[in-house]
Design a protein around this motif. Structure first.
Motif, PDB file in Angstrom:
ATOM      1  N   UNK A 228       0.822  -1.211   0.000  1.00  0.00           N
ATOM      2  CA  UNK A 228       0.000   0.000   0.000  1.00  0.00           C
ATOM      3  C   UNK A 228       0.855   1.259   0.000  1.00  0.00           C
ATOM      4  N   UNK A 229       1.939   1.245   0.778  1.00  0.00           N
ATOM      5  CA  UNK A 229       2.810   2.420   0.876  1.00  0.00           C
ATOM      6  C   UNK A 229       3.468   2.737  -0.457  1.00  0.00           C
ATOM      7  N   UNK A 230       4.024   1.720  -1.091  1.00  0.00           N
ATOM      8  CA  UNK A 230       4.684   1.927  -2.388  1.00  0.00           C
ATOM      9  C   UNK A 230       3.667   2.373  -3.435  1.00  0.00           C
ATOM     10  N   UNK A 231       2.480   1.790  -3.384  1.00  0.00           N
ATOM     11  CA  UNK A 231       1.411   2.175  -4.309  1.00  0.00           C
ATOM     12  C   UNK A 231       1.124   3.670  -4.212  1.00  0.00           C
ATOM     13  N   UNK A 232       0.919   4.182  -2.996  1.00  0.00           N
ATOM     14  CA  UNK A 232       0.590   5.595  -2.818  1.00  0.00           C
ATOM     15  C   UNK A 232       1.737   6.504  -3.239  1.00  0.00           C
ATOM     16  N   UNK A 233       2.975   6.100  -2.957  1.00  0.00           N
ATOM     17  CA  UNK A 233       4.126   6.940  -3.301  1.00  0.00           C
ATOM     18  C   UNK A 233       4.316   7.076  -4.809  1.00  0.00           C
ATOM     19  N   UNK A 234       3.941   6.064  -5.553  1.00  0.00           N
ATOM     20  CA  UNK A 234       4.091   6.132  -7.013  1.00  0.00           C
ATOM     21  C   UNK A 234       2.838   6.722  -7.661  1.00  0.00           C
ATOM     22  N   UNK A 235       1.678   6.228  -7.248  1.00  0.00           N
ATOM     23  CA  UNK A 235       0.439   6.601  -7.931  1.00  0.00           C
ATOM     24  C   UNK A 235       0.078   8.062  -7.705  1.00  0.00           C
ATOM     25  N   UNK A 236       0.654   8.696  -6.667  1.00  0.00           N
ATOM     26  CA  UNK A 236       0.305  10.087  -6.380  1.00  0.00           C
ATOM     27  C   UNK A 236       0.712  11.034  -7.515  1.00  0.00           C
ATOM     28  N   UNK A 237       1.601  10.603  -8.386  1.00  0.00           N
ATOM     29  CA  UNK A 237       2.007  11.459  -9.501  1.00  0.00           C
ATOM     30  C   UNK A 237       0.903  11.599 -10.560  1.00  0.00           C
ATOM     31  N   UNK A 238      -0.151  10.797 -10.436  1.00  0.00           N
ATOM     32  CA  UNK A 238      -1.263  10.975 -11.388  1.00  0.00           C
ATOM     33  C   UNK A 238      -2.411  11.782 -10.779  1.00  0.00           C
ATOM     34  N   UNK A 239      -2.233  12.316  -9.564  1.00  0.00           N
ATOM     35  CA  UNK A 239      -3.331  13.013  -8.897  1.00  0.00           C
ATOM     36  C   UNK A 239      -3.727  14.296  -9.632  1.00  0.00           C
ATOM     37  N   UNK A 240      -2.751  15.111 -10.024  1.00  0.00           N
ATOM     38  CA  UNK A 240      -3.072  16.380 -10.689  1.00  0.00           C
ATOM     39  C   UNK A 240      -3.742  16.131 -12.051  1.00  0.00           C
ATOM     40  N   UNK A 241      -3.187  15.256 -12.905  1.00  0.00           N
ATOM     41  CA  UNK A 241      -3.920  14.965 -14.152  1.00  0.00           C
ATOM     42  C   UNK A 241      -5.295  14.342 -13.899  1.00  0.00           C
ATOM     43  N   UNK A 242      -5.451  13.598 -12.798  1.00  0.00           N
ATOM     44  CA  UNK A 242      -6.777  13.065 -12.457  1.00  0.00           C
ATOM     45  C   UNK A 242      -7.744  14.200 -12.161  1.00  0.00           C
ATOM     46  N   UNK A 243      -7.249  15.251 -11.477  1.00  0.00           N
ATOM     47  CA  UNK A 243      -8.090  16.413 -11.204  1.00  0.00           C
ATOM     48  C   UNK A 243      -8.581  17.073 -12.477  1.00  0.00           C
ATOM     49  N   UNK A 244      -7.708  17.180 -13.474  1.00  0.00           N
ATOM     50  CA  UNK A 244      -8.114  17.748 -14.760  1.00  0.00           C
ATOM     51  C   UNK A 244      -9.138  16.853 -15.452  1.00  0.00           C
ATOM     52  N   UNK A 245      -8.936  15.542 -15.364  1.00  0.00           N
ATOM     53  CA  UNK A 245      -9.885  14.606 -15.984  1.00  0.00           C
ATOM     54  C   UNK A 245     -11.250  14.697 -15.310  1.00  0.00           C
ATOM     55  N   UNK A 246     -11.276  14.808 -13.965  1.00  0.00           N
ATOM     56  CA  UNK A 246     -12.543  14.976 -13.249  1.00  0.00           C
ATOM     57  C   UNK A 246     -13.257  16.249 -13.701  1.00  0.00           C
TER      58      UNK A 246
END
Length: 465
Positions: free
Chosen positions: A354-372
């Protein structure tokens, strides 16, 4: 009914998003509470809960058909001052939601075991997931009626009652979970079955309260059983807008199911770790999603009223706010992801995944905001096909390399997270391009008389896309 075609757009966004965010957070707490108590039952139970919970994406896909279309069409009708049209749309939505809920309940019990067997190789995980689903399916079936009522209220600019009722519902769930799962105070512990039953009882309570509120308080739109007849033109309107939006969530169901399928060889710990990490990620998304979900009602009413400058201004403010929130949670995940996972499990392998997942996947948060943001604007314009296209692009660009990587000797779970980040960036770019094209097609010919009715400062300050 609240007129959103006048006044400050940022204020409207904040006013509507705040109770929506609380309501969405409360809805997410159903799963967070279950994760907390079920996590104590072991990795297999946590993995089974995660696999069963992924079925909610399929339910979200179906509810989204009515959620998006009902809110969008009622917002358009309110903006155009067409009261009877708004009420007719609402009753058609309620009729459809009742029928679909019954069908989902039946099919859920018939297909639950087949679904779980296809995405897990661990017999204990499958058994745990099946037990949970058998008690959780009523909760999924009732989502349809609740969504129709909530979407109708949102289309008229009202969101606070839904938030209050959901708050009461989650409080009931929090009380019931330790009683049913661990047998607190009763001595009869149902285990993971208690988690499903607690959620179902809480949603039944919420639906009863929401229907009661609607009956005694709401006057602009109301339930009229004489309108519960097949009205093909209005059903077609609902489906034209709703089906692509539902398809978008269905593709997300396939995306999540594909990940569970791809990481099967790594065992129940890996599936539990991904399930926990993805739930935490979804919880972190709530402020940005609430703003993006508030935008369709605001932009939709202005689109219906032909205030096209305010439609574009809604997009600009929504994008700024969602991306700002996403930036903050990206920094938080990079700095201290462990703090967000404490208390859910003592299994070190699950926590590490879970920790590694969050540390890597967080780089898609800003583009996810644009997609939303773009998805919300497509809903406001009454054309959700572009959002479906961008999600399909994301799924395609993820599935092909992910399957190829899984067949390599050096395959690791982390490679999937990096591919996911790249594909979300692609999705955001495609969404922005399609939204720009949609704006050009639908908003480029604003009537001159409408321009004359707008304050000069408001027209001038609306930036172009």
């Amino acid at each position: 009914m609240k007129d959103l075609s006048q006044g400050s757009i940022p204020k409207h966004l904040i006013t509507m998003a705040t109770p929506m965010m609380i309501g969405m957070f409360i809805q997410t707490l159903y799963f967070i509470v279950d994760l907390y108590f079920v996590g104590k039952l072991g990795a297999a139970a946590l993995a089974g809960l995660s696999l069963a919970g992924n079925a909610m994406f399929l339910i979200f896909a179906l509810t989204q058909i009515l959620n998006v279309s009902t809110a969008s069409l009622i917002a358009h009708a309110v903006g155009a001052k067409q009261h009877h049209e708004a009420n007719d749309i609402f009753n058609q939505s309620m009729m459809l939601s009742s029928v679909i809920g019954v069908v989902v309940c039946i099919l859920g019990y018939l297909s639950a075991e087949t679904y779980l067997s296809n995405i897990s190789q661990d017999p204990e995980t499958i058994a745990m997931g099946l037990t949970y689903l058998h008690w959780f399916i009523p909760c999924m079936a009732l989502q349809f009626v609740m969504v129709s009522i909530s979407a109708a209220l949102r289309g008229t600019g009202i969101v606070k009652p839904t938030m209050i009722i959901q708050t009461l519902s989650i409080l009931l769930n929090i009380v019931l979970s330790p009683i049913l799962i661990e047998g607190f105070g009763t001595g009869y512990a149902m285990g993971i079955a208690g988690a499903g039953l607690a959620s179902s009882l809480s949603v039944i309570f919420a639906v009863i309260l929401l229907c009661y509120y609607f009956k005694v308080a709401e006057k602009y739109i109301y339930i009229d059983f004489s309108l519960w007849r097949i009205d093909l033109p209005r059903i077609k309107k609902l489906l034209v807008i709703g089906l692509p939006a539902g398809g978008e969530f269905f593709l997300m169901f396939i995306y999540m199911g594909s990940i569970y399928w791809l990481i099967q060889p790594f065992g129940a710990d890996a599936q539990a770790g991904f399930g926990l990490g993805s739930r935490i990620m979804q919880s972190l998304f709530l402020p940005a999603m609430a703003i993006a979900f508030a935008a369709p009602a605001i932009a939709g009413q202005n689109f219906g009223a032909k205030n096209y400058a305010r439609v574009k201004e809604t997009f600009t403010w929504t994008a700024i706010m969602t991306c700002s929130f996403m930036t903050l949670i990206t920094l938080a995940c990079l700095a201290q992801p462990e703090l967000m996972l404490q208390g859910f499990t003592d299994n070190n392998n699950v926590l590490l995944t879970s920790t590694v997942f969050l540390q890597i996947i967080c780089f898609n948060f800003i583009p996810s905001g644009l997609a939303f943001t773009c998805s919300g604007m497509f809903q406001a314009l009454g054309n959700t096909v572009p959002a479906l296209i961008s999600t399909a692009v994301r799924l395609t660009t993820f599935i092909i390399p992910a399957i190829w990587l899984s067949q390599q000797a050096q395959f690791t779970i982390e490679q999937l997270w990096y591919v996911s980040v790249a594909t979300v960036c692609i999705q955001a770019a495609v969404s922005l391009y399609l939204l720009k094209r949609e704006f050009k097609k639908r908003l480029s010919t604003q009537p001159q008389e409408n321009l004359d009715t707008l304050p000069t400062k408001e027209v001038m300050k609306s930036p172009p896309l």
